[in-house]
Write a protein that holds these residues in place. Structure first.
Motif, short mmCIF file in Angstrom:
data_model
loop_
_atom_site.label_atom_id
_atom_site.label_comp_id
_atom_site.label_asym_id
_atom_site.label_seq_id
_atom_site.Cartn_x
_atom_site.Cartn_y
_atom_site.Cartn_z
N ARG A 97 0.83 -1.21 0.00
CA ARG A 97 0.00 0.00 0.00
C ARG A 97 0.86 1.26 0.00
NH1 ARG A 97 -4.74 -1.51 -1.92
NH2 ARG A 97 -5.17 -3.60 -1.12
N GLY A 98 2.01 1.20 0.65
CA GLY A 98 2.90 2.36 0.63
C GLY A 98 3.36 2.69 -0.77
N ASN A 99 3.74 1.66 -1.51
CA ASN A 99 4.15 1.84 -2.90
C ASN A 99 2.98 2.31 -3.75
OD1 ASN A 99 5.34 1.11 -5.66
ND2 ASN A 99 3.74 -0.42 -5.44
N LEU A 100 1.85 1.62 -3.64
CA LEU A 100 0.71 1.92 -4.50
C LEU A 100 0.10 3.28 -4.16
CD1 LEU A 100 -0.70 0.44 -6.80
CD2 LEU A 100 -2.40 -0.36 -5.17
N GLY A 101 0.05 3.61 -2.86
CA GLY A 101 -0.51 4.90 -2.48
C GLY A 101 0.28 6.06 -3.06
N LEU A 102 1.62 5.94 -3.08
CA LEU A 102 2.45 7.00 -3.65
C LEU A 102 2.29 7.03 -5.17
CD1 LEU A 102 6.01 7.97 -2.57
CD2 LEU A 102 5.49 7.72 -4.99
N SER A 103 2.36 5.86 -5.82
CA SER A 103 2.28 5.81 -7.28
C SER A 103 0.93 6.31 -7.79
CB SER A 103 2.52 4.38 -7.77
OG SER A 103 3.78 3.91 -7.38
N ILE A 104 -0.16 5.88 -7.12
CA ILE A 104 -1.49 6.30 -7.55
C ILE A 104 -1.66 7.81 -7.38
CG2 ILE A 104 -3.95 6.15 -6.99
CD1 ILE A 104 -2.99 3.81 -8.56
N SER A 105 -1.17 8.36 -6.26
CA SER A 105 -1.28 9.81 -6.06
C SER A 105 -0.58 10.57 -7.18
CB SER A 105 -0.69 10.20 -4.70
OG SER A 105 -1.43 9.62 -3.64
N PHE A 106 0.58 10.05 -7.61
CA PHE A 106 1.30 10.71 -8.70
C PHE A 106 0.58 10.51 -10.03
CE2 PHE A 106 4.52 10.54 -12.10
CZ PHE A 106 4.97 11.85 -12.02
N MET A 107 0.11 9.29 -10.28
CA MET A 107 -0.54 9.03 -11.57
C MET A 107 -1.88 9.75 -11.70
SD MET A 107 0.31 5.11 -12.69
CE MET A 107 -0.42 4.36 -11.24
N GLU A 108 -2.54 10.03 -10.58
CA GLU A 108 -3.79 10.80 -10.66
C GLU A 108 -3.53 12.19 -11.23
OE1 GLU A 108 -5.41 10.59 -6.75
OE2 GLU A 108 -6.63 8.82 -7.20
N GLU A 109 -2.37 12.75 -10.94
CA GLU A 109 -2.01 14.03 -11.54
C GLU A 109 -1.76 13.88 -13.04
OE1 GLU A 109 -2.44 16.54 -9.85
OE2 GLU A 109 -2.24 15.90 -7.77
N MET A 110 -1.21 12.73 -13.44
CA MET A 110 -0.97 12.50 -14.87
C MET A 110 -2.28 12.18 -15.59
SD MET A 110 2.64 10.37 -14.87
CE MET A 110 2.89 10.67 -16.63
N TRP A 111 -3.12 11.36 -14.97
CA TRP A 111 -4.41 11.02 -15.60
C TRP A 111 -5.25 12.27 -15.84
CZ3 TRP A 111 -5.12 6.70 -11.47
CH2 TRP A 111 -4.42 5.55 -11.89
N SER A 112 -5.21 13.20 -14.91
CA SER A 112 -5.99 14.43 -15.05
C SER A 112 -5.23 15.50 -15.83
CB SER A 112 -6.36 14.98 -13.67
OG SER A 112 -5.20 15.28 -12.91
N ARG A 113 -4.05 15.17 -16.33
CA ARG A 113 -3.19 16.11 -17.07
C ARG A 113 -2.98 17.40 -16.27
NH1 ARG A 113 -2.35 14.48 -22.29
NH2 ARG A 113 -3.64 12.72 -22.99
N ASN A 114 -2.66 17.22 -15.00
CA ASN A 114 -2.55 18.35 -14.08
C ASN A 114 -1.11 18.73 -13.76
OD1 ASN A 114 -3.92 20.31 -12.50
ND2 ASN A 114 -3.45 19.13 -10.65
N LEU A 115 -0.14 17.92 -14.19
CA LEU A 115 1.25 18.22 -13.82
C LEU A 115 1.70 19.58 -14.33
CD1 LEU A 115 3.19 14.85 -14.25
CD2 LEU A 115 2.71 16.08 -12.14
N GLY A 116 1.35 19.88 -15.58
CA GLY A 116 1.74 21.17 -16.14
C GLY A 116 1.14 22.33 -15.37
N HIS A 117 -0.13 22.17 -14.94
CA HIS A 117 -0.77 23.24 -14.18
C HIS A 117 -0.13 23.40 -12.80
CE1 HIS A 117 -4.16 21.93 -16.94
NE2 HIS A 117 -3.91 23.17 -17.29
N LEU A 118 0.22 22.26 -12.19
CA LEU A 118 0.82 22.34 -10.85
C LEU A 118 2.11 23.13 -10.87
CD1 LEU A 118 0.33 18.73 -9.40
CD2 LEU A 118 -0.77 20.84 -8.63
#
Length: 289
Positions: A97-118
């Motif tokens: 869960r530690g691995n998945l929780g970190l990866s999912i939190s990061f990928m949610e920013e990619m899925w929503s195409r939010n990295l550039g905005h951040l």
């Protein structure tokens, strides 16, 4: 208009037209083949997808092969194994869960195409790392607390009875999960969402050599140094020492902490360097496969 005024039907419009329902109801192997070919091209262009096909059967075979071999050779161990196996399952899930929780939190920013905005904002990359680590801790705690409480109700097994050693095991496995999650996130950032399956599969490569359900000494001799190079081996050996002997092994605790500091530091450096390169190449806005 006169009833005798017959005009020719309006001619069909030329150019683009709405998608119409196919008139043929005959099964067409060519259409099936076209869709299959499309997915084969996607599979061919993605090495992670190809590796994943053989990955799960191989890992499961190796892991359960070692478990079976150990139980066959140490049948007397089964009498004490109930609580140890439940503790192992719960602690392994901390790392997962530690691995998945970190990866999912990061990928949610990619899925929503939010990295550039951040990163138009004053946000710094290391602040993003701190944020997704915090989210990983929250996700892991929320995910595991109900399971630990249900184990008391269903099986009368209380993992919290380990006391303070449980805190050290939890912390070390969580940090190991963070190190793996950051490395995976760096690969996804560099190679796109076609590599996102690594968030789920990479962690299981550590299962057979972590000594989750069996001592490290039960592994083949050539594989034991690999196991001792990983923090989970120290954690699970320490867990068995607490449950079987009632002793907390400070040497195992120190080994896990030292390796975690090393691997987490390397993972942070890898992620930050990959992020810098991705920003220079414009990959923060191009997060497709």
């Amino acid at each position: 208009m006169s009833p005798h005024d017959h005009r020719p039907p309006h001619p069909p419009e030329q150019g683009f037209s709405p998608i119409q329902r196919p008139t043929s109801t005959v099964f067409a192997p060519r259409r099936v083949g076209a869709i299959v070919l499309r997915h084969l091209y996607v599979l061919k262009s993605s090495v992670p997808r190809l590796l994943e096909l053989a990955y799960w059967p191989t890992v499961q075979m190796v892991l359960w092969g070692f478990i079976t071999t150990f139980f066959v050779q140490h049948s007397s161990w089964l009498a004490q194994a109930f609580g140890v196996l439940l503790a192992a399952v719960l602690l392994w899930d901390v790392m997962f869960r530690g691995n998945l929780g970190l990866s999912i939190s990061f990928m949610e920013e990619m899925w929503s195409r939010n990295l550039g905005h951040l990163f138009v904002s004053p946000l710094r990359p290391y602040e993003l790392v701190a944020a997704i680590m915090t989210m990983s801790f929250i996700r892991t705690t929320i995910g595991l607390l109900p399971a630990a409480l249900l184990a008391i109700w269903f099986y009368e097994y209380n993992i919290f009875a380990m006391g303070l050693p449980l805190v050290t095991f939890f912390a070390n496995l969580l940090v190991t999960g963070w190190a793996i999650g950051l490395a995976v996130s760096a690969l996804i950032l560099r190679h796109g969402l076609g590599a996102e399956s690594l968030a789920w599969v990479a962690i299981f490569a550590f299962g057979p050599v972590s000594g989750i359900y069996y001592p490290i000494e039960s592994l083949p001799g050539w594989l034991q140094p690999v196991a001792w190079a990983l923090p989970p081996a120290y954690v699970f050996e320490g867990m068995r020492a607490v449950l079987f002997d009632g002793t907390f092994r400070w040497d195992l605790f120190g080994g896990a902490v030292a390796l975690n500091v090393l691997y987490l530091g390397l993972a942070v450096v890898l992620f930050l360097r990959t992020f810098t390169k991705a920003r220079r190449l414009g990959l923060l806005l191009d997060v497709g496969e």
